[in-house]
Design a protein around this motif. Structure first.
Motif, PDB file in Angstrom:
ATOM      1  N   LYS A   1     100.976  -3.109 -70.321  1.00 59.02           N
ATOM      2  CA  LYS A   1      99.791  -3.809 -71.017  1.00 59.02           C
ATOM      3  C   LYS A   1      98.859  -2.565 -71.304  1.00 59.02           C
ATOM      4  CE  LYS A   1      99.791  -7.470 -68.024  1.00 59.02           C
ATOM      5  NZ  LYS A   1      98.948  -7.875 -66.873  1.00 59.02           N
ATOM      6  N   GLN A   2      98.594  -1.710 -70.564  1.00 61.27           N
ATOM      7  CA  GLN A   2      97.907  -0.588 -70.969  1.00 61.27           C
ATOM      8  C   GLN A   2      97.931  -0.015 -72.248  1.00 61.27           C
ATOM      9  OE1 GLN A   2      95.155  -0.259 -68.997  1.00 61.27           O
ATOM     10  NE2 GLN A   2      94.407   1.493 -70.146  1.00 61.27           N
TER      11      GLN A   2
ATOM     12  N   ASN B   1      99.264  -1.860 -74.613  1.00 65.69           N
ATOM     13  CA  ASN B   1      98.950  -2.697 -75.630  1.00 65.69           C
ATOM     14  C   ASN B   1      97.118  -2.537 -76.016  1.00 65.69           C
ATOM     15  OD1 ASN B   1     101.038  -4.512 -75.896  1.00 65.69           O
ATOM     16  ND2 ASN B   1     100.454  -5.771 -74.061  1.00 65.69           N
ATOM     17  N   ARG B   2      96.649  -2.379 -75.038  1.00 65.83           N
ATOM     18  CA  ARG B   2      95.056  -2.092 -75.103  1.00 65.83           C
ATOM     19  C   ARG B   2      94.794  -0.692 -76.047  1.00 65.83           C
ATOM     20  NH1 ARG B   2      92.480  -4.910 -71.192  1.00 65.83           N
ATOM     21  NH2 ARG B   2      90.639  -4.052 -71.346  1.00 65.83           N
TER      22      ARG B   2
ATOM     23  N   GLY C   1      95.382  -2.113 -79.222  1.00 65.25           N
ATOM     24  CA  GLY C   1      94.698  -2.916 -79.769  1.00 65.25           C
ATOM     25  C   GLY C   1      93.286  -2.015 -80.379  1.00 65.25           C
ATOM     26  N   MET C   2      93.124  -1.098 -79.595  1.00 64.09           N
ATOM     27  CA  MET C   2      91.896  -0.200 -79.957  1.00 64.09           C
ATOM     28  C   MET C   2      92.121   0.432 -81.327  1.00 64.09           C
ATOM     29  SD  MET C   2      90.400   1.466 -76.330  1.00 64.09           S
ATOM     30  CE  MET C   2      92.013   1.538 -75.403  1.00 64.09           C
TER      31      MET C   2
ATOM     32  N   SER D   1      85.165  -1.401 -79.393  1.00 64.15           N
ATOM     33  CA  SER D   1      85.424  -1.889 -78.041  1.00 64.15           C
ATOM     34  C   SER D   1      85.199  -3.527 -78.234  1.00 64.15           C
ATOM     35  CB  SER D   1      84.297  -1.563 -77.221  1.00 64.15           C
ATOM     36  OG  SER D   1      83.496  -2.367 -76.407  1.00 64.15           O
TER      37      SER D   1
ATOM     38  N   SER E   1      88.601  -4.973 -79.785  1.00 66.04           N
ATOM     39  CA  SER E   1      89.870  -4.853 -79.045  1.00 66.04           C
ATOM     40  C   SER E   1      89.561  -5.307 -77.525  1.00 66.04           C
ATOM     41  CB  SER E   1      90.235  -3.609 -79.125  1.00 66.04           C
ATOM     42  OG  SER E   1      89.173  -2.737 -78.307  1.00 66.04           O
TER      43      SER E   1
ATOM     44  N   ALA F   1      88.144  -4.101 -75.264  1.00 70.91           N
ATOM     45  CA  ALA F   1      88.343  -2.978 -74.208  1.00 70.91           C
ATOM     46  C   ALA F   1      86.961  -2.546 -74.170  1.00 70.91           C
ATOM     47  CB  ALA F   1      89.216  -1.776 -74.858  1.00 70.91           C
ATOM     48  N   SER F   2      86.637  -1.890 -72.680  1.00 72.75           N
ATOM     49  CA  SER F   2      85.257  -1.281 -72.510  1.00 72.75           C
ATOM     50  C   SER F   2      84.886  -0.016 -73.483  1.00 72.75           C
ATOM     51  CB  SER F   2      84.999  -1.091 -71.039  1.00 72.75           C
ATOM     52  OG  SER F   2      85.883   0.212 -70.773  1.00 72.75           O
TER      53      SER F   2
ATOM     54  N   GLU G   1      86.705   2.860 -72.189  1.00 68.53           N
ATOM     55  CA  GLU G   1      88.226   2.898 -72.467  1.00 68.53           C
ATOM     56  C   GLU G   1      88.281   3.421 -73.672  1.00 68.53           C
ATOM     57  OE1 GLU G   1      91.147  -0.269 -71.228  1.00 68.53           O
ATOM     58  OE2 GLU G   1      89.118  -1.025 -71.113  1.00 68.53           O
TER      59      GLU G   1
END
Lengths: 314, 499
Positions: free
Chosen positions: B386-387, B389-390, B393-394, B418, B421, B423-424, B427
């Protein structure tokens, strides 16, 4: 031609003998013999050959050995009864009964049966069999064709719905199966049917995204009809080996399986994996599938199951 | 897959390698572990017994007892036997044979649900990739909608699978009937299909027969008559890799009636231990030719006994990994990227492309498991696909300009990414930093000779470790568990010897 036929029939006779040698009757081996270490080893081999698995087999065999040493089990003939007793205790009647929806505030709710399993385990055929069983018990049935992935799957269920004369709700091939499940629930409520049976696409339990999709289908059903799905049936191929355990674990994690349907028990496979599954996950077997026609379904009976496990070829 | 077998084997060998001298009874003990492991992997009971007897004989013959490293020696013995059990006889035909004049006729058979129709499609894709045209023939007139399924599969292969060859489909839908009522009709359908194939100059004909139980005499006879009338050049038995002890019974029956030339092992991408492979090969002598490895239409691979045996023994499978990589990235693409890297022009888009190529190769854990020594080390690591995926996404939340030039990414832009996506901001910052490091390293690497590359690679490894370790929610999350300390060791720890 006549010569050819003769040869063929001779070959097949020979085969039957081989089969008997391979999987033949334990009952005949046990008959009239006093229990000893050799015989116990033989029983162990038979259990493993029936796919019961090393761990569960050892457990069963150990209990036989304990009773033998204690002097309470001495005759070969009593061993099968001993095993039957043990397995019956593993599968109490209450566990094997089917859950049906209870009317809510006097209003009838459809019972939802969700059917899942890995590719090729026999889900669609099992759905047809379940539909037939329900219909024969006087209930109205609706089918939800949520296998929008495999080519021809929806068509396959449609043909069954025609043959069985039950209604079907279907989606587009490639469409969202959860949406189809929702529509099927809607239709089931609107038409006031007794039982909705939902067929899902076969998926390997190792494929996370597909397993999550299954969870979503279950959640959608639960949201539309409170208390549903009332039964979540995992279809297990009777020929499968110890991987059945992994399947049961993963499917339970995704959709809380309530029972197994042991399909394809009409071959030479003994379906012993179901015992291993019960031993480690406590999921009971609820149905068995014994052939290709919609009538080939039986409610699970542990006594008959264990008898068949050690029986002669039919 | 074979991972658990690996685990159990390593257990047995650890026992062996820990001891100074090894006796015959030690070997029998280790062989017992092997026996349990194989039984748990669904290898047939009798086959297991035969295998273990041979391994014991081999080990004694090789004088493992006198060896300095008996554990390793024993592994060698087991591996050699395993390869031998899985290998085809020397004179057998490789892969899919080719006959002249065409068509080559291939017949598929197997139990219900083993994956025949899907395997037909995959085999067609395999041939298409190699420039061989083929015709899929719907000879399954029993299962509802089987004909439709094969037709859709054929269209899919024609449309989606790589390669230029033609994929035809032949069916006579009016011959379809309920179970057991169309027995014998399949013969005619196949004969007419082959005639059609000759007219169309098709290279290979694949007959998709109905699934049947090996104990159904009528249906087995039908299969025999298809075999007799069409004399296929190759008969493939399709077997579910998850099959248990019964695998030998059905395989034997099919083999004795049809003389099976090869086995296609399906659903190999599951976590089955796949012991059926060993049983079937041993009982019928028919070698495993292909393995089905996924849902995709071209997810089929040739079977290599050495690789599987190595994988069982935890020795990794680098060859398969390289092959997978080659399938996903073409040589030109790789060269183009290499040049870009050398000029320091790698963009986020290239990064994303690489990422996607890797992901297409399969789950991260599976890929890493193919590296020698990594398999067992990864057992408890929770690798999170999944990481990735992130990260995707970013990058997807960046504008085109940002992807070309990451230096544009100021705080305001990072905030937007952020939000876009989920995400923080941290990230996003980490991603940018990682990207910069990778592209800098890559530039250096591309400009270096072989020796320099090695050095840089070592540096990079260090960096990468830092990156993943520092990433917090990184891809590798080693499971935190209680360390087991043997009582003896614990005692030593508590009371360090002084003096």
């Amino acid at each position: 031609m006549a010569v050819f036929k003769n040869v063929v029939s001779r070959i097949s006779k020979g085969l039957r003998r081989t089969r008997e040698a391979l999987t033949g009757s334990l009952r005949s081996v046990l008959a009239g013999r006093a229990l000893d270490e050799d015989l116990i080893k033989e029983i162990e081999a038979r259990l493993i050959q029936a796919d019961v698995g090393v761990k569960t087999t050892r457990k069963l065999v150990d209990s036989i050995r304990t009773d033998w040493k204690a002097g309470t089990l001495t005759r070969g003939d009593d061993v099968i009864d001993h095993l039957k007793l043990q397995l019956k205790a593993m599968w109490p009647d209450a566990d094997r009964s089917l859950q049906f929806a209870t009317p809510e505030n006097g209003e009838k709710t459809p019972t939802v049966i969700l059917v899942a399993g890995i590719n090729g385990s026999g889900k669609t055929t099992s759905v047809a069999k379940l539909a037939n069983l329900m219909r024969k018990s006087g209930r109205t049935v609706l089918l939800g064709a949520c296998d929008t992935f495999r080519a021809g799957a929806v068509k396959q269920l449609e043909i069954w719905s025609d043959r069985l004369d039950v209604d079907i709700v279907r989606g587009q091939e490639g469409g969202d199966p959860a949406a189809v499940a929702f529509d099927a629930c809607d239709a089931a409520v609107a038409r006031g049917v007794d039982v909705l049976i939902i067929d899902t696409a076969g998926r390997l339990h190792t494929q996370d995204p597909l397993m999550r999709q299954l969870t979503k289908i279950r959640d959608v059903v639960a949201r539309r009809i409170p208390g549903a799905p009332h039964e979540v049936i995992l279809v297990l191929d009777a020929t499968s080996g110890q991987n059945a355990l992994r399947q049961a674990e993963e499917f339970t994690r995704a959709i809380d399986v309530t029972g197994l349907m042991l399909a394809k028990l009409d071959g030479t496979a003994r379906g012993g994996a179901a015992i291993a599954v019960r031993e480690s996950t406590e999921i009971p077997v609820k149905f068995i599938g014994l052939g290709e026609t919609p009538d080939d379904i039986e409610l699970f009976d542990p006594e008959a199951f264990i008898e068949a496990m050690f029986a002669d070829e039919g | 897959m074979f991972e658990r077998l690996q685990d159990a084997f390593s257990g047995a060998f650890r026992k062996l390698s820990g001891k100074g001298t090894i006796s015959e009874s030690n070997i029998r003990e280790a062989a017992d572990e092997v026996r349990t492991a194989l039984l748990e992997a669904d290898v047939n009971y009798d086959v297991v017994n035969r295998f273990c007897e041979q391994v014991i004989a081999d080990a004694l013959g090789a004088e493992v007892t006198k060896s300095l490293k008996p554990g390793q020696e024993f592994i060698g013995v087991v591996q050699k036997r395993l390869v031998e059990f899985l290998s085809p006889p020397d004179d057998s035909k490789p892969g899919v044979i080719h006959v002249a004049p065409p068509p080559t006729i291939i017949m598929m058979c197997g139990l219900q649900g083993s994956g025949k129709t899907t395997s037909c499609g995959k085999l067609a894709a395999y041939l298409k990739k190699r420039g061989r045209s083929c015709m899929l023939v719907a000879a399954d007139l029993q299962r509802p909608a089987a004909v439709d399924q094969l037709q859709i599969v054929a269209q899919q292969v024609q449309k989606e699978a790589p390669g230029g060859a033609r994929v035809e489909f032949y069916a006579e839908p009016d011959k379809v009937a309920a179970y057991g009522e169309a027995v014998g009709v399949a013969v005619g359908v196949c004969q007419r299909a082959v005639k059609q194939a000759m007219r169309d100059k098709v290279d290979t004909v694949i007959l998709d027969t109905a699934g049947r139980l090996h104990v159904n005499d009528d249906l087995m006879k039908e299969l025999q008559s298809v075999h007799k009338m069409l004399t296929p050049h190759q008969v493939f038995l399709v077997v579910d890799a998850m099959t248990g002890q019964d695998a030998v019974n059905s395989a034997k029956e099919f083999h004795e009636r049809l003389h099976v030339d090869g086995v296609i092992l399906t659903k190999f991408d599951s976590d089955t231990r796949g012991g059926a492979a060993i049983s079937i090969k041993e009982v019928t002598g028919a070698p495993i030719r292909f393995i089905g490895t996924g849902e995709k239409i071209d997810a089929i691979e040739e079977f290599h006994p050495e690789r599987i045996a190595s994988r069982i023994l935890g020795m990794g499978d680098v060859v398969s990994l390289v092959e997978k990589a080659q399938q996903e990235v073409s040589e030109e693409e790789a060269e183009e990227l290499q040049e870009k890297l050398a000029r320091g022009e790698m963009t986020m888009d290239d990064f994303l492309k690489q990422l996607r190529a890797i992901r297409r190769m399969g789950p991260m854990k599976q890929l890493l498991g193919m590296l020698p020594g990594v398999g067992s080390a990864l057992k408890d690591a929770d690798i999170d696909d999944k990481q990735l995926n992130r990260v995707e996404g970013m990058i997807n939340s960046m504008t085109e300009r940002e992807r070309k030039d990451v230096s544009l990414l100021n705080n305001s832009r990072r905030r937007r990414i952020s939000k876009g996506s989920a995400a923080s901001i941290n990230e996003v910052g980490r991603l940018v930093k990682q990207f910069e490091t990778v592209s800098k390293m890559a530039q250096q690497m591309a400009g270096l000779g072989a020796m320099g590359k090695m050095k840089a690679l070592r540096q990079m490894q260090g960096q990468a470790q830092q990156m993943t370790a520092g990433a917090g929610g990184g891809m590798f999350k080693p499971k935190v568990g209680t360390k087991t300390v043997s009582p003896k060791a614990g005692y030593k720890k508590r009371k360090p010897k002084k003096r």
